[in-house]
Design a protein around this motif. Structure first.
Motif, PDB file in Angstrom:
ATOM      1  N   ALA A  41       0.833  -1.208   0.000  1.00 46.07           N
ATOM      2  CA  ALA A  41       0.000   0.000   0.000  1.00 46.07           C
ATOM      3  C   ALA A  41       0.865   1.255   0.000  1.00 46.07           C
ATOM      4  O   ALA A  41       0.581   2.218  -0.724  1.00 46.07           O
ATOM      5  CB  ALA A  41      -0.922  -0.020   1.221  1.00 46.07           C
ATOM      6  N   ASN A  42       1.954   1.258   0.780  1.00 41.85           N
ATOM      7  CA  ASN A  42       2.836   2.424   0.839  1.00 41.85           C
ATOM      8  C   ASN A  42       3.558   2.665  -0.484  1.00 41.85           C
ATOM      9  O   ASN A  42       3.927   3.800  -0.805  1.00 41.85           O
ATOM     10  CB  ASN A  42       3.865   2.243   1.963  1.00 41.85           C
ATOM     11  N   ARG A  44       2.112   2.199  -3.248  1.00 40.07           N
ATOM     12  CA  ARG A  44       0.993   2.435  -4.169  1.00 40.07           C
ATOM     13  C   ARG A  44       0.817   1.250  -5.122  1.00 40.07           C
ATOM     14  O   ARG A  44       0.590   1.404  -6.320  1.00 40.07           O
ATOM     15  CB  ARG A  44       1.194   3.742  -4.949  1.00 40.07           C
TER      16      ARG A  44
END
Length: 284
Positions: A41-42, A44
């Motif tokens: 998630a970090n 993207r």
């Protein structure tokens, strides 16, 4: 299907004496899956499914159930070999040979050396002592016990063969175990090694003790490995020296401030987008 498997090799402080090895491995894999999902998630990469995580759990091989546990900051409980390793670590991390009034490092009481280093780094001395007590015994046992060392490397090889994983992610002491396992076993399917917070290059303690011995002062590339990525937080006191490329054939070295307090934890490194970015090309 096996191309989506990742074997993660843990560092120190992961012994779970109350659990069977397979239970401990499953619990660690669950924790690391959550951390790696945060890393995706970090980076993207939320649209990309994270890989299936498998833990190579060997902590039970380096700990004895009947051993008396030392207090978490009791550096006086460390043995002579562990103290020598600790002093080598402190010096590699920045402690000068004569840190106080010309007193040689080798004659300085271990707690005094820790206090001096902690003051210079602006951290509580008890926090540094806890790191030392957690780190040194398992590293020392691994490097000085051939039977346990071989068994730990076997655990990594067995996990890779059982899962068909193309990727190994190795943290802290686990980077030493994984490096040696890749040399000791025929694991041609492994294409990517990602080392996190690695002390592989630590002089006068780890580097010279590696198996195989580094020829000409430089570590060798594990057979068949296509890519080696190293990630280190500049504040990580265990990742010394941080630039493994100075001593090993690392293809890509990254430094990033990952966490202020949890600078050496597996979860912090897995949650970093750099880790996810390194994995994706080998798992898609």
């Amino acid at each position: 299907m096996t191309r989506h498997n990742v074997v993660i090799v843990h560092g120190v402080g992961n012994w779970r004496p109350e659990a069977l090895p397979e239970e401990a491995a499953a619990a660690l894999a669950d924790e690391w899956s959550t951390g790696l999902a945060a890393g995706y998630a970090n980076a993207r990469l939320g649209h990309v499914p994270p890989p299936r995580v498998h833990a190579a759990y060997y902590a039970d091989l380096l700990n004895d159930a009947d051993a008396q546990a030392a207090q978490e900051d009791d550096v006086d409980a460390l043995g002579p070999g562990e103290r020598e390793l600790l002093l080598a670590w402190l010096q590699a991390a920045g402690l000068p040979p004569e840190p106080d009034d010309g007193q040689a490092l080798g004659t300085m009481p271990i707690r005094q050396a820790l206090d001096w280093f902690a003051r210079r780094r602006g951290m509580p001395s008890r926090a540094l002592a806890r790191i030392a007590v957690a780190l040194m015994p398992e590293v020392y046992i691994y490097l000085t016990s051939p039977k346990r060392r071989g068994a730990a490397r076997d655990v990594v090889a067995d996990a890779v063969r059982a899962t068909g994983a193309r990727v190994i992610v190795a943290h802290s002491l686990g980077s030493i175990v994984a490096y040696e396992a890749l040399h000791a076993h025929a694991l041609p399917g492994v294409e990517l090694l990602v080392t996190l917070g690695s002390p592989l290059g630590l002089p006068d303690g780890v580097f010279e003790a590696l198996d195989p011995a580094p020829p000409g002062g430089r570590g060798s590339r594990p057979p068949g490995l296509a890519r080696w990525v190293n990630i280190a937080d500049p504040g990580d006191l265990v990742a010394v020296p941080r630039r493994l490329g100075d001593r090993f054939p690392v293809d890509s070295h990254h430094e990033e401030h990952i966490a202020t307090l949890d600078f050496h934890t597996m979860r912090s490194y897995l949650s970093c987008g750099l880790t996810a970015t390194a994995l994706v090309p080998y798992l898609s």
